[in-house]
Design a protein around this motif. Structure first.
Motif, PDB file in Angstrom:
ATOM      1  N   GLY A 126     -94.264 -58.632 -25.506  1.00 35.36           N
ATOM      2  CA  GLY A 126     -94.109 -57.942 -26.761  1.00 35.36           C
ATOM      3  C   GLY A 126     -95.421 -57.394 -27.278  1.00 35.36           C
ATOM      4  N   CYS A 127     -95.408 -57.033 -28.556  1.00 35.20           N
ATOM      5  CA  CYS A 127     -96.604 -56.512 -29.210  1.00 35.20           C
ATOM      6  C   CYS A 127     -96.911 -57.396 -30.426  1.00 35.20           C
ATOM      7  N   ARG A 162     -96.417 -56.789 -33.444  1.00 42.43           N
ATOM      8  CA  ARG A 162     -95.306 -56.771 -34.408  1.00 42.43           C
ATOM      9  C   ARG A 162     -94.206 -57.759 -34.028  1.00 42.43           C
ATOM     10  N   CYS A 163     -94.097 -58.094 -32.728  1.00 38.21           N
ATOM     11  CA  CYS A 163     -93.117 -59.111 -32.325  1.00 38.21           C
ATOM     12  C   CYS A 163     -93.523 -60.475 -32.902  1.00 38.21           C
ATOM     13  N   CYS A 188     -87.823 -55.107 -32.134  1.00 36.20           N
ATOM     14  CA  CYS A 188     -89.146 -54.551 -32.446  1.00 36.20           C
ATOM     15  C   CYS A 188     -89.270 -53.107 -31.929  1.00 36.20           C
ATOM     16  N   CYS A 203     -91.416 -52.025 -30.095  1.00 35.52           N
ATOM     17  CA  CYS A 203     -91.917 -52.013 -28.713  1.00 35.52           C
ATOM     18  C   CYS A 203     -90.799 -52.234 -27.686  1.00 35.52           C
TER      19      CYS A 203
HETATM   20 ZN   LIG Z   1     -93.138 -55.709 -30.459  1.00 32.75          ZN
END
Ligand SMILES: [Zn+2]
Length: 374
Positions: free
Chosen positions: A294-295, A297-298, A368, A370
């Motif tokens: 993930g990124c 934001r996850c 998310c 992403c």
């Molecule tokens: Zn993410």
């Protein structure tokens, strides 16, 4: 049948050049290079790193004409052009002849045939001083001369020259990362010095990027350090991140962190994240395109109070960002060298009170931005 009847294709053009431009064998090229000819390897930097003829000039095809204009003042000098298998060098020779260089000869079979002939190659462009400086690192089998050259050719964007960026940039410079780009809008304040060890009493009031640059170049004058005294924002983030191999995120606010995360995701750059607060810190690597993870934001879907790094309000034990920033530098070097497993999909947390490190998995959030489902 005359040439005129042949349809104009890339292949017919190539065949025409092969007839028109005399080529020489690698053995003859090596002999003439020992006399007074200039041998130029016109391949790309990633190809040179695997090996290139000893003593060759290395100018990639795209820069050949403009660089030669500055390098060669005698138009009668003999120029030998070498590429990987003898095609690019033919087109390069054609171009140089049109400019007016008379004695230009492509090397038949390129570097592939050069090696088959057992002619001398070198894998590095490290200077004797660099070889000495990095000798303990070069001795590590997974790094070697080739790995050290990868570091020399690498560009790392360091966002923030505070508690995390200080130790991280110092270790990256010491390890020989060839180009560090530092961005930070602050100036050095005395209250920074308890943890921001790249700065000193003697640089109070200076731009942090300038103070850091002075330190890094004293440590390693062989690297390039670019300092940008601005905030990272919408106007500059994409261009700066697009121009680097890895982003080392040592920033201290959510807004910048989301910006770094979004640009890294868009441009497929690894985002080496670190954060600290009071007596604990954490580090991870977000690299969605490569690792299916993930990124940022996850991990933090929206701005949550208490994530990180506002040392001015929450306070922090000075050595904690030292630990986390050093781990970020380690992850950055691993990524640049292709070593081990980067901390993708995992969050490493350090609690200075108990002295414990804990690693937990990060799940990519299917909701998310992403996510590939989006
Ligand atoms: Zn993410």
């Amino acid at each position: 049948m005359s040439d005129m009847a042949e349809p104009r294709t890339w292949r017919s053009w190539l065949r025409g050049l092969q007839r028109e431009i005399p080529q020489i064998s690698p053995k003859l090229a090596a002999k003439r290079q020992r006399q007074d000819a200039i041998l130029i390897d016109v391949r790309e930097p990633h190809e040179w790193r695997k090996g290139s003829p000893v003593g060759a000039l290395r100018i990639s095809r795209g820069q050949l004409e403009s660089r030669l204009d500055k390098l060669i003042t005698d138009p009668d000098v003999e120029i030998l052009l070498l590429c990987e298998n003898g095609v690019r060098s033919l087109f390069a020779a054609d171009s140089l002849k049109k400019i007016g260089y008379e004695r230009v000869y492509p090397v038949w079979g390129g570097y592939r045939f050069w090696k088959e002939c057992g002619l001398a190659s070198e894998t590095g462009c490290l200077s004797p001083v660099e070889t000495e400086r990095y000798s303990d690192q070069i001795r590590l089998p997974p790094i070697g001369q080739a790995g050290q050259l990868r570091l020399k050719n690498a560009r790392v964007l360091c966002v923030g020259m505070g508690g995390l960026g200080s130790p991280a940039a110092i270790y990256l410079a010491a390890a020989g990362v060839g180009h560090l780009i530092l961005i930070d809008a602050d100036r050095v304040d005395r209250s920074n010095l308890q943890r921001q060890i790249i700065h000193a009493e003697t640089t109070l009031g200076l731009e942090k990027v300038d103070s850091a640059r002075q330190f890094l170049l004293r440590l390693n004058p062989d690297i390039q350090v670019t300092s940008i005294h601005d905030p990272l924002d919408d106007t500059n983030a994409e261009a700066l991140i697009d121009d680097c191999d890895v982003v080392l995120d040592g920033c201290d606010n959510y807004e910048t962190r989301y910006l770094v995360s979004d640009c890294c995701r868009k441009l497929a750059r690894p985002h080496v994240y670190g954060a600290v607060q009071e007596m604990w810190g954490q580090v991870s690597v977000f690299w969605p395109s490569q690792q299916q993870g993930g990124c940022y934001r996850c991990l933090y879907p929206e701005s949550l109070q208490g994530d990180a790094a506002n040392c001015n309000t929450l306070g922090v034990l000075g050595v904690v960002p030292g630990v986390i920033g050093t781990l970020q530098a380690t992850e950055t070097l691993k990524i640049l060298l292709g070593l081990g497993q980067p901390l993708t999909n995992r969050l490493l947390q350090y609690d200075a009170m108990t002295g414990a490190f804990r690693v937990s998995r990060i799940q990519a959030d299917p909701e998310c931005v992403c996510s590939s489902r989006k």
